[in-house]
Design a protein around this motif. Structure first.
Motif, PDB file in Angstrom:
ATOM      1  N   ASN A   1     -13.267   5.409 -46.711  1.00  0.00           N
ATOM      2  CA  ASN A   1     -12.252   4.620 -46.012  1.00  0.00           C
ATOM      3  C   ASN A   1     -11.554   5.539 -45.002  1.00  0.00           C
ATOM      4  N   PRO A   2     -11.710   5.301 -43.678  1.00  0.00           N
ATOM      5  CA  PRO A   2     -12.371   4.144 -43.099  1.00  0.00           C
ATOM      6  C   PRO A   2     -13.876   4.139 -43.359  1.00  0.00           C
ATOM      7  N   GLY A   3     -14.406   2.941 -43.483  1.00  0.00           N
ATOM      8  CA  GLY A   3     -15.825   2.772 -43.750  1.00  0.00           C
ATOM      9  C   GLY A   3     -16.216   1.328 -43.563  1.00  0.00           C
ATOM     10  N   TYR A   4     -17.470   1.050 -43.766  1.00  0.00           N
ATOM     11  CA  TYR A   4     -17.976  -0.303 -43.616  1.00  0.00           C
ATOM     12  C   TYR A   4     -17.245  -1.221 -44.593  1.00  0.00           C
ATOM     13  N   PRO A   5     -16.608  -2.296 -44.129  1.00  0.00           N
ATOM     14  CA  PRO A   5     -15.703  -3.066 -44.986  1.00  0.00           C
ATOM     15  C   PRO A   5     -16.376  -3.811 -46.128  1.00  0.00           C
ATOM     16  N   ILE A   6     -17.689  -3.996 -46.056  1.00  0.00           N
ATOM     17  CA  ILE A   6     -18.380  -4.733 -47.111  1.00  0.00           C
ATOM     18  C   ILE A   6     -18.431  -3.941 -48.415  1.00  0.00           C
ATOM     19  N   TYR A   7     -18.334  -2.610 -48.360  1.00  0.00           N
ATOM     20  CA  TYR A   7     -18.255  -1.843 -49.613  1.00  0.00           C
ATOM     21  C   TYR A   7     -17.075  -2.332 -50.443  1.00  0.00           C
ATOM     22  N   GLU A   8     -15.919  -2.280 -49.845  1.00  0.00           N
ATOM     23  CA  GLU A   8     -14.679  -2.669 -50.515  1.00  0.00           C
ATOM     24  C   GLU A   8     -14.755  -4.115 -50.997  1.00  0.00           C
TER      25      GLU A   8
ATOM     26  N   HIS B   1      -9.999  -2.522 -39.199  1.00  0.00           N
ATOM     27  CA  HIS B   1     -11.171  -3.340 -39.466  1.00  0.00           C
ATOM     28  C   HIS B   1     -12.154  -2.645 -40.405  1.00  0.00           C
ATOM     29  N   PHE B   2     -11.804  -1.462 -40.890  1.00  0.00           N
ATOM     30  CA  PHE B   2     -12.736  -0.673 -41.687  1.00  0.00           C
ATOM     31  C   PHE B   2     -12.100  -0.182 -42.983  1.00  0.00           C
ATOM     32  N   GLY B   3     -11.539  -1.128 -43.717  1.00  0.00           N
ATOM     33  CA  GLY B   3     -10.877  -0.815 -44.976  1.00  0.00           C
ATOM     34  C   GLY B   3      -9.377  -0.763 -44.813  1.00  0.00           C
ATOM     35  N   ARG B   4      -8.675  -0.984 -45.893  1.00  0.00           N
ATOM     36  CA  ARG B   4      -7.215  -0.975 -45.843  1.00  0.00           C
ATOM     37  C   ARG B   4      -6.708   0.425 -45.508  1.00  0.00           C
ATOM     38  N   PRO B   5      -5.847   0.557 -44.503  1.00  0.00           N
ATOM     39  CA  PRO B   5      -5.287   1.879 -44.198  1.00  0.00           C
ATOM     40  C   PRO B   5      -4.574   2.464 -45.410  1.00  0.00           C
ATOM     41  N   GLN B   6      -4.686   3.770 -45.566  1.00  0.00           N
ATOM     42  CA  GLN B   6      -4.048   4.433 -46.694  1.00  0.00           C
ATOM     43  C   GLN B   6      -2.621   4.850 -46.310  1.00  0.00           C
TER      44      GLN B   6
END
Length: 398
Positions: A121-128, A359-364
């Motif tokens: 994260n950030p990463g491809y959102p489908i993982y999450e 757009h690539f995972g929830r920001p930390q």
């Protein structure tokens, strides 16, 4: 009528929402420069198209084995194994309708509800999305900027591992940030997986999308073949994004489980498309060299333009077709403190459409810098220069 509760846990690929906004803006008569989707506007090699036509003419239009036709499984075992220095057999290969289903089926095969899965994260959102949809606990690990681009925060990653950790998703040659692991970083991931007996999903969608050097699969490291599932896709190298053809490659026990999931989900991957895949792997691949040449020129045009733009800092990745520039100062220049509003303003003021880090995972919680993603796979070089020239005029020269 009430829908299933688990749907509340299902995410999406939010880059498509950016595409919708860009399309709506264009429909109003505005010029749009599309940097938002990782699609390719380059043609599939003609020999692959011809193979598809031959397969349809030969009647390859019915059902076929759930795990894939033998010819394609053998071709994938040979090609993927040879390029990674591994000895795969057809039994290690399960053909998929694209690369994305490998994520879903890997999660179903190795994770129980309540298990934890580490993912970039950030990463491809489908993982999450898929980890949470199937009842797992998605534990994001982060990247830190350095002089070469980005690196995994290994101390943070190690701190996430606990008794419930079941697997790690690892995307070397990474979407969205374009980062590639060093040998030491890759080895550290391998040691972590072995020490804690973790399954690994190695997303290798961009394994051959590189402009210099050679890629290394984590599966090729000692002790990793037996715990790693490789995500393979025809979409990138062969410009086949819409053909929906990919594969899961890994230990036989997982491959057999994924084949069973194929039977339940889609019966089989489209028969005649698989024959085109055989041609892609076994036939003339000279057209793929041209694809990389075009993408390299586009990358360089993007970097030249962005580097000359006020408030934007970007590194030059040697793989993928993504840039992940820091736009923190650019946002301050325009008096904008929200990256989504910055992207919307850029679209409406310049026509340049791009995704943001969100757009690539929830920001930390501890993220301070603001980033956006430029995909240059679907836009011609002339339009890159024109569009980013308009962005530079809006923001000012560096």
């Amino acid at each position: 009528m009430v829908l299933a509760d688990r749907l509340d846990r299902l995410g999406t690929e939010t880059a498509f929402a950016v595409s919708l906004a860009a399309s709506e803006w264009a429909a109003k008569g505005n010029r749009v420069y599309p940097f938002h989707l990782g699609d390719l506007n380059l043609p599939t090699p003609p020999n692959v198209v011809a193979a598809l036509d031959r397969a349809i003419a030969a009647g390859k239009t019915g059902y076929c084995p759930a795990a894939g036709i033998p010819e394609l499984r053998e071709a994938l075992a040979d090609d993927v194994g040879q390029r990674r220095g591994l000895g795969y057999e057809p039994g290690n290969v399960v053909v998929q309708p694209g690369g994305k289903p490998v994520i879903t089926k890997f999660v179903q095969a190795v994770m129980n509800p309540g298990d934890e899965v580490l993912y970039p994260n950030p990463g491809y959102p489908i993982y999450e999305s898929q980890i949470e949809y199937f009842g797992g606990v998605a534990r994001p690990y982060r990247y830190l900027p350095d002089e070469s681009g980005f690196r995994i925060d290994l101390d943070h990653l190690r701190s996430l591992v606990g008794p419930a950790t079941r697997a790690i998703v690892y995307n070397d040659l990474q979407n969205p940030i374009g980062a590639e692991s060093t040998d030491a970083e890759r080895q550290a991931i391998a040691e972590l997986a072995q020490r804690h007996d973790l399954w690994v999903l190695s997303d290798e969608a961009y394994f051959e999308m590189r402009y210099s050097g050679a890629s290394t699969s984590i599966a090729s490291l000692p002790g990793m073949r037996e715990r790693t599932v490789i995500l393979y896709t025809f979409s990138k190298k062969f410009a086949m994004t819409g053909w929906r053809l990919g594969a899961a490659i890994g230990p036989v026990e997982v491959a057999e489980t994924i084949a069973k999931l194929n039977t339940n989900d889609e019966s089989c991957t489209t028969h005649f498309v698989q024959h085109a895949g055989v041609e892609a792997l076994r036939g003339d691949q000279s057209a793929t060299v041209g694809v990389l040449d075009v993408l390299r020129d586009r990358r360089d045009a993007c970097i030249d333009a962005l580097s000359a733009t006020r408030g934007i800092s970007v590194h030059r990745p040697e793989a993928t077709f993504y840039l992940f520039p820091d736009v923190t100062e650019a946002m301050a220049t325009k008096g904008i403190d929200d990256v989504s509003r910055f992207a919307a303003a850029a679209l409406h003021e310049t026509g340049v459409s791009f995704c943001t880090r969100r757009h690539f995972g929830r920001p930390q919680p501890d993220e301070e810098r603001q980033y956006v993603r430029f995909a240059y796979s679907g836009i011609d070089e002339d339009d890159i220069v024109e569009g980013l020239g308009r962005l530079r005029s809006w923001l000012g020269p560096s």
